[in-house]
Enzyme design. Sequence first.
Site, PDB file in Angstrom:
ATOM      1  CD  GLU A   1      11.766  -5.341   1.740  1.00 58.00           C
ATOM      2  OE1 GLU A   1      11.698  -4.580   2.471  1.00 58.00           O
ATOM      3  OE2 GLU A   1      10.577  -5.723   1.146  1.00 58.00           O
TER       4      GLU A   1
ATOM      5  NE  ARG B   1      13.479  -1.010   4.401  1.00 61.82           N
ATOM      6  CZ  ARG B   1      12.050  -1.046   4.724  1.00 61.82           C
ATOM      7  NH1 ARG B   1      11.305  -2.409   4.379  1.00 61.82           N
ATOM      8  NH2 ARG B   1      11.343  -0.495   5.796  1.00 61.82           N
TER       9      ARG B   1
ATOM     10  CB  THR C   1       5.731   5.003  10.246  1.00 67.24           C
ATOM     11  OG1 THR C   1       5.023   4.712   9.117  1.00 67.24           O
ATOM     12  CG2 THR C   1       4.661   4.803  11.440  1.00 67.24           C
TER      13      THR C   1
ATOM     14  CG  ASP D   1       0.642   3.735   1.401  1.00 69.63           C
ATOM     15  OD1 ASP D   1       1.332   4.312   2.171  1.00 69.63           O
ATOM     16  OD2 ASP D   1       0.838   2.792   1.147  1.00 69.63           O
TER      17      ASP D   1
ATOM     18  CE  LYS E   1       4.733   3.471  -0.618  1.00 68.88           C
ATOM     19  NZ  LYS E   1       3.878   3.193  -0.006  1.00 68.88           N
TER      20      LYS E   1
ATOM     21  CB  ILE F   1       4.120  -4.455   0.113  1.00 67.41           C
ATOM     22  CG1 ILE F   1       2.428  -4.348  -0.051  1.00 67.41           C
ATOM     23  CG2 ILE F   1       4.718  -3.814  -0.835  1.00 67.41           C
ATOM     24  CD1 ILE F   1       1.669  -4.974   1.063  1.00 67.41           C
TER      25      ILE F   1
ATOM     26  CB  CYS G   1      -7.332 -13.267   4.143  1.00 66.56           C
ATOM     27  SG  CYS G   1      -8.694 -13.649   5.285  1.00 66.56           S
TER      28      CYS G   1
ATOM     29  CB  CYS H   1      -0.514 -12.229   4.395  1.00 65.18           C
ATOM     30  SG  CYS H   1       0.162 -11.235   5.584  1.00 65.18           S
TER      31      CYS H   1
ATOM     32  CG  MET I   1      -2.565 -18.406  10.290  1.00 67.84           C
ATOM     33  SD  MET I   1      -3.547 -17.016   9.284  1.00 67.84           S
ATOM     34  CE  MET I   1      -5.112 -17.298   9.893  1.00 67.84           C
TER      35      MET I   1
HETATM   36 CA    CA Z   1       2.253   2.817   3.779  1.00 70.83          CA
END
Ligand code: CA
Length: 695
Positions: A75, A127, A250, A315, A342, A555, A621, A624, A664
């Site tokens: 990224e 990034r 954040t 979000d 977003k 993501i 799970c 990811c 993992m």
């Molecule tokens: Ca978020």
Amino acid sequence: MARSKFLSAFAPLFIGAALLAGCSEDNKVNDANWAMHGRSADEQRFSPNTQIDKNNISELGLTWSYDLDTTRGQEATPIVVDGIMYTSSAWSKVQAFDARNGNLLWQYDPEVPREWAVRGCCDVVNRGVAYHDGKIFFGSFDGRLIALDAKSGNPVWTTDTIVDRDKFYTITGAPRIVKGRVLIGNGGGEFGVRGYISAYDANSGELDWRFYTVPGEPGVKDGAASDDIIEKLTRDTWNGEYWKQGGGGTVWDSMAYDAELDILYIGVGNGSPWNPEIRSPGGGDNLFLSSILALRPETGEYVWHYQTTPGDQWDFTATQHMILADIEHEGAQRKVIMQAPKNGFFYVIDRETGEFLSGEPFVPVTWAKGIDKEMGRPNIVKDAFYHKTGQAWVSSPGPMGAHNWHPMSYNPGTGLVYIPAQELEFPYIADKDFKRSDLAVNLGIDLAAVALPDDQAIRDQVRKSLKGSLMAWDPVKQKEVWRVEHGGPWNGGTLSTAGNLVFQGNRNGELVAYDATNGDKLWSTKVHTGIIAAPISYTIDGEQYIAVMAGWGGIVPLLLGELSHNDDGPIANRSRVLVYKLGGTKKLPEPEPVTLTALDLPPQFGVESIQAGASTYARYCSGCHGDTAVSGGVLPDLRHSVAITNQDVWEKIILEGALTQNGMVSFAKELSPQDSEAIRAYVVSRAYADPKRKK
Ligand code: CA
């Protein structure tokens, strides 16, 4: 002796003069370099280079490439300072190249503990790096801010940016440098952390100031730049015991700086957990979630804020790329800051005062009916408050955003902003039985209820309904001028050039140049992997180069799994630095076909076990390994893992951390052997359901 005494007596004066000069500080921004993350502090990502234009672009070809030692997402925006390219790759590794020919000058691996991977929502990406006064600065995924000597790559100083290492803080964003300070925030909004931004002295690594974006425990002073404004403005916008869940907010990506106004702008993230009934029962705007914050770079002092999504519960971060420009508004030139967060609205805000000037949807928006012009607040529709209705709310956009971190760019010539836009609806359903986890995301959303159904026809239909485009947006008229569809979401960031071009890589394995005025496709080249990062441009001895980090990840492939595929299946990751110039003749090797091992599956488990496993899988799970156990191609597809055929091997991985070195970790803290076996039951059932297996 006398001479050195004389000099040292005057040294404070010289230092003072240098500080006063401020902008004379050499930040290496010039027409040849791409010395800052967004090329210049206004983050326009506009290259003044004109050599490559529509008349000669057919001669553009690869001149060098570098194969990275990773198959995770890339990224980063590289920077180029006086002929040297500095960039970063997955797991926060940093490389320096001769920008003319790709010779590796040095590389630095901060050796991020692989078990830290579980602490991030969105792949172990980075990034980019920052340059200042002979040093390279970057954040490591495990939260260290590291300064390297730009010549040798040797570490100069390291500091820990994380206030509580038991909490799931990470760094994926690029630091910015303002007035000799290194600015960096953190990720972690999905896991229950409290957001902040920190400013460090670029020379020493000493913490200069810190600003918390959300209030902490009442009565407990942080000793931070935010202390006063939290009591004056933000604390009363929260309810309940909000500090116990962290609150979120954040500062994980975007910043910009106006030297004339001396204002630093930071983008603030979503609430944690998403569900406001858990985060701040009884409501409230929850400042400064989902806000653009204006601060003084020398002190962290609050100047103004604009909250794009009051009381965010979807979000809808305001961490997306921000661009400073002077544009017309109602007949007058205004100093503005622009953001396409977003939530799907394109915002034009007065960057001196924070006044809302205009905001219009750039994709279909269902959660709000426009923005109230007087109040500058969205008119949110009732059904969008899923925590009140108890019903599923299918929203456009959803948490992947109408625009995510992929940088946009601005061309002052066309007056247009080039947005990597996307359309992905998402059904929000409140989790009626929320229990905080120390190992999984804490959203307060029922992730099992939003998993795709087994029916392949429905799955294909949903996948084909997702859209992604390059959109040229007129910020003055607040309307779309042209767009190019890419057949799906999660495409690359954009670069504008004075040659009247827009460059963008995409999910279809291409890097493309478009006519900035009308979107005509002028040139493209195959890169054999999805591109999500943004290209840059620089010159060496008058010759113009275009560079981009290639490599699918992030993501969307991690969480959405099959929904991130193209018609041929998962998109491959082949991580490389790619650099082009006129007359470049290098060829990339043809990729090897991906082959899957045919597994002898164990017999199907009982329905109860499979159902229990589905819900545990969704919680622990899917983030990811992908929705309904279909991988997006970046992390292993568990349906094809030999581990599902053997209970002991499976348990060693899930409960004993046998694959910790791959990221993992053991989930034994929260999962029992029964849970582990139920997840295996579910994954085996998904392997049986694989249409490719039935053939
Ligand atoms: Ca978020």
